[in-house]
Enzyme design. Structure first.
Site, mmCIF file in Angstrom:
data_model
loop_
_atom_site.group_PDB
_atom_site.id
_atom_site.type_symbol
_atom_site.label_atom_id
_atom_site.label_comp_id
_atom_site.label_asym_id
_atom_site.label_seq_id
_atom_site.Cartn_x
_atom_site.Cartn_y
_atom_site.Cartn_z
ATOM 1 N N ASP A 191 3.519 0.728 12.387
ATOM 2 C CA ASP A 191 2.433 -0.154 11.968
ATOM 3 C C ASP A 191 2.645 -1.603 12.387
ATOM 4 O O ASP A 191 1.720 -2.422 12.293
ATOM 5 C CB ASP A 191 2.237 -0.084 10.444
ATOM 6 N N LYS A 196 0.838 -1.201 0.000
ATOM 7 C CA LYS A 196 0.000 0.000 0.000
ATOM 8 C C LYS A 196 0.872 1.249 0.000
ATOM 9 O O LYS A 196 0.582 2.215 -0.719
ATOM 10 C CB LYS A 196 -0.913 -0.016 1.229
ATOM 11 N N SER A 226 9.791 7.595 11.850
ATOM 12 C CA SER A 226 9.438 6.875 10.619
ATOM 13 C C SER A 226 10.358 7.237 9.459
ATOM 14 O O SER A 226 9.932 7.380 8.315
ATOM 15 C CB SER A 226 7.979 7.144 10.243
ATOM 16 N N LYS A 274 -9.141 -2.239 4.144
ATOM 17 C CA LYS A 274 -8.354 -1.005 4.081
ATOM 18 C C LYS A 274 -6.941 -1.270 3.580
ATOM 19 O O LYS A 274 -6.333 -0.413 2.930
ATOM 20 C CB LYS A 274 -8.308 -0.334 5.450
#
Length: 421
Positions: A296, A21, A171, A401
């Site tokens: 995540d 994604k 990140s 999602k």
């Protein structure tokens, strides 16, 4: 709706993972800014990517990105730097996810953006136009998606963009992924100091682009292998690269501490690389890790460790509170329902020292895990079925999602999925 999930006795399978994604969403925006006529290959078919595809293809006056946080951030910058007027909106949860940092930065570059509701939050009215490159200072501890959104429009600006990231940068692998993909499309973008990124106004070059499969999705199969804990079983995952730029590829190293061995295998027919997972039988009893660069994965490791009775101390979790739900509170709540007490500190750390409590129901198998409209809650909790007789998941379809075929893939390997309304 509720799924009751029962795991098979053995875990031997080959899984065609969904496309990344993160890479798909970046490739779509960069490709559009490059004026590419051919869309990237092997795009993710998840909800988050689908809303970007439709927005770029149909160019509607009002764009509803639903619950897709990545799409909200990336499309805000893209629309601000592209001719046209649009309204950008989403779900009720999206209307409470802050975006002022990105809007303020874009306005500083000359963007025309108005808030149509609460100040600092979507929905937005965006009137796109050519923006200026400038020296821009932004906190490094904001969502990397804000930073990536600004970087991707850099090559289209009238002058160079010099982005100074102040303080602690979170990140970073996602920022590096963005820069790597920008350069794949011909951009002149790089770190020019330890906390400075410079993007020159050199246009993108259209090209064919193939999307790698998703390491985030792979983490749930690692979790199943760790919890199944059978040394004779093998799981093969397709389309993962050994030199992946995806931040969540760190999962293979972390899961080695929980007993899962990773082997990369070349396809004999020149297909995509494959990963073979085996359980070694050896696991640490306590795990400490800073998830600053891969937030995540936090839910995956919280659930895995508790299911394996591995105590933990996880840090770098500050962005979890502004995801699809407040993931820190969601994890604490759902684990307490099952009889486990997780402690948090300052909204950025989670600790489990083995403390137990009374489960919500006398029979904890009757406890149903709420998913809070958050795909990763369903994805991470389902593998607990491998250490229990079964587990119940409420609102299981939230997985669309990021991993639309998750339940189908589980069904294909012999997981029993019973549906209750």
């Amino acid at each position: 709706m509720q799924y009751i999930i029962t795991a098979p006795a053995a875990l031997n399978c080959t899984v065609k993972l969904p496309a990344s994604k993160s890479i798909s969403n970046r490739a779509l925006i960069i490709n559009a800014l490059a004026g590419g006529n051919t869309i990237p290959e092997n795009l993710s078919d998840c909800d988050d990517t689908d809303v970007i595809i439709k927005a770029l293809k149909d160019n509607p006056k009002e764009i509803d990105i639903k619950a897709a946080g990545t799409a909200m951030r990336f499309m805000t910058a893209y629309l601000a730097a592209t001719e046209g007027e649009h309204i950008l909106t989403g779900t009720e949860r999206m209307k409470h996810r802050p975006i002022a940092v990105l809007v303020d930065a874009l306005r500083y570059l000359g963007a025309k953006i108005e808030y149509l509701g609460e100040e600092g939050y979507p929905p937005l009215r965006i009137t796109g136009r050519k923006l200026w490159g400038r020296e821009l200072h932004i906190n490094g501890n904001v969502s990397s998606q804000f930073i990536s959104a600004l970087l991707m429009i850099g090559p289209t600006l009238r002058d160079k963009l010099e982005l100074h990231l102040e303080g602690n940068i979170i990140s970073r692998p996602y920022i590096d992924l963005t820069l790597w993909m920008m350069k794949e499309y011909g951009a002149d973008a790089e770190w020019t100091d330890i906390n400075v990124i410079t993007v020159k106004p050199k246009p993108y070059t259209p090209r064919r682009y193939y999307i790698e499969n998703d390491w985030s999705a792979a983490s749930y199969w690692y979790e199943m292998m760790a919890l199944n804990a059978r040394t004779e079983d093998t799981v093969t995952l397709t389309g993962l690269m050994d030199n992946s730029k995806q931040g969540d590829s760190i999962a293979r190293y972390l899961f080695s501490l929980l007993g899962v061995k990773t082997t990369f295998v070349k396809d004999d027919n020149n297909g995509p690389d494959m990963v073979k997972l085996k359980y070694s039988g050896h696991s640490v009893s306590h795990l400490e890790y800073d998830f600053l660069n891969c937030p995540d994965l936090a839910q995956t490791f919280v659930v895995t460790c508790i299911a394996k009775n591995v105590t933990f101390h996880f840090t770098g979790l500050q962005t979890l509170k502004i995801k699809e739900t407040d993931r820190i509170e969601a994890l604490k709540t759902e684990m307490r329902k099952l009889g486990y007490v997780i402690e948090d500190r300052d909204g950025c750390e989670l600790t489990w020292d083995g403390t137990l409590c009374k489960a919500e129901k006398d029979n904890d198998l009757d406890v149903a895990i709420d998913t809070y409209e958050d795909h990763r809650m369903a994805l991470a909790f389902a593998p607990m079925a491998f250490t229990r007789s079964y587990i119940r998941i409420n609102n299981p379809h939230v997985v669309t999602k990021s991993y639309p075929h998750y339940w189908e893939h589980l069904d294909n390997i012999g997981v029993e999925i019973e549906q209750e309304e």
